[in-house]
Write an enzyme that holds these catalytic residues in place. Sequence first.
Site, PDB file in Angstrom:
ATOM      1  N   TYR A  32     -15.744  28.920 111.808  1.00 55.34           N
ATOM      2  CA  TYR A  32     -14.683  29.906 111.590  1.00 55.34           C
ATOM      3  C   TYR A  32     -15.049  30.781 110.393  1.00 55.34           C
ATOM      4  CZ  TYR A  32      -9.963  31.834 111.374  1.00 55.34           C
ATOM      5  OH  TYR A  32      -8.881  32.692 111.383  1.00 55.34           O
ATOM      6  N   PHE A  53      -9.135  40.012 111.446  1.00 55.89           N
ATOM      7  CA  PHE A  53     -10.596  39.869 111.407  1.00 55.89           C
ATOM      8  C   PHE A  53     -10.856  38.378 111.511  1.00 55.89           C
ATOM      9  CE2 PHE A  53     -14.634  38.726 109.852  1.00 55.89           C
ATOM     10  CZ  PHE A  53     -15.478  39.825 109.877  1.00 55.89           C
ATOM     11  N   GLU A  54     -11.648  38.003 112.491  1.00 52.97           N
ATOM     12  CA  GLU A  54     -11.872  36.580 112.684  1.00 52.97           C
ATOM     13  C   GLU A  54     -13.139  36.431 113.510  1.00 52.97           C
ATOM     14  OE1 GLU A  54      -8.460  33.651 113.572  1.00 52.97           O
ATOM     15  OE2 GLU A  54      -8.990  34.467 115.514  1.00 52.97           O
ATOM     16  N   ILE A  55     -14.044  35.596 113.056  1.00 47.72           N
ATOM     17  CA  ILE A  55     -15.218  35.275 113.869  1.00 47.72           C
ATOM     18  C   ILE A  55     -15.174  33.772 114.079  1.00 47.72           C
ATOM     19  CG2 ILE A  55     -17.736  35.344 114.051  1.00 47.72           C
ATOM     20  CD1 ILE A  55     -17.724  37.785 112.247  1.00 47.72           C
TER      21      ILE A  55
END
Length: 423
Positions: free
Chosen positions: A242, A311-313
């Site tokens: 994450y 915003f998230e990977i």
Amino acid sequence: MKKGVTIGGIISCTAIFAYLLFIAHAVISTSLAHRIKEREYFKKSFDVLHKFDQERSFGLTRVLPKLSTNSYLEDHEKDLSRDYAYQSKRENATLLMLVRNWEIEGALKSMRSLEDRFNRKYQYDWTFLNDVPFDDDFIEATSAMASGKTFYGLVPTSDWDKPSFIDEEEFESNLQLMHEKGIIYGGSKSYRNMCRFNSGFFFRQTLLDRYQYYFRVEPDVQYYCDFPYDPFEIMRKQRKKYGFVISMYEYEDTIPTLWDAVEEFIADQPDMIDFDTNSYDFITDDSMIGLEMPIIQSNSNYNLCHFWSNFEIGDLSFFRSKEYLNFFEHLDQRKGFYLERWGDAPVHSIAVALLLRQDEIIHFDELGYYHIPFGTCPAAHSIRLRQRCMCDPNAESNIDVKAHSCLARWWKSGGGKYFMKHT
Ligand code: GDP
Ligand code: MN
């Protein structure tokens, strides 16, 4: 004489014919060579664009450039081989946007920014999701903007609509109360569907089945700096699950009973949680940090810190895991997605803080980013120059070291502060 003329005529005719034949041959073979080269170029372009997508049978593909002159062709061959170096390193990942048709302008702005700062080199796929079918204008414009392939998914109503176990009257009266209290999106039904979908269903969409990583993108965001690396590659190589850029406090009015539900989950599933390695302290420590930090106004042990999920990977295998599914199912049964207004940001954040090891969460410190009303901008002047950032670290919107940011808490009780080694 007559015979001589005839013989002479035959000889000169033959010579002219042979000469014409020679010219024709030269012309034909040159154009043939050109066409072979052209065909090779097309084949090469095609191979480059599709080498890694061979098994994929659908989706809109990029239109190949039309060739006109040789110099144009050579330029493109150079570009192509340069891009190829990046494309051949591509991870199994997609850029992902849940979006409405009317948000097309904001969607294109975000795409333009991310393509410019990162994706034009890698050409990752874009996946778009919507609870109603995308219209032709949206599909056409976003496909034109994408450097990679584009895919458009319709979310099934069973993954989107309010479940039947929510009491209609209680729902309506709670919405009314939250609206009257002025709670952000307190009266919105669609926002609740969206938050529950992003908490428990985005990773179950069939279009995402083939990917391991996603990078969430929202309309109207900006990426301030050139990406100094491929974040997906960092995720894989460093075994991260994450990644975030901004962390801050949640509005407690939106989640009055969320922490109660979490504590029940902890009590129910003690085997799923390893307090020695997870980030429990990051979401519970409420001691003063620095002079500017306010004492947190929280009525529970949750300090309200969360990662801003616009915003998230993430690694989809985490969300697909039985631990996460269990966690989501437990929260869902507590009805807070509808009777309160639980956001997907605190839900994801609490899940990763409890279920992942601290070193599986990464703060992407170097990627400048803005989503109204906050941004993050690399503090180091040298980084801003190297990555051609367009942001002011002292801007009012820059949240990193402000009182309402949780970043200092991440440095203290989370993964700490460190510098990424560039390869
Ligand atoms: P905010 O960032 O919390 O203010 O919420 P947004 O309005 O930006 O919504 C978050 C994300 O969900 C964005 O990508 C929106 O485009 C998307 N979204 C929100 N509501 C809906 C909806 O009803 N349908 C669809 N398809 N997308 C939505
Ligand atoms: Mn948004």
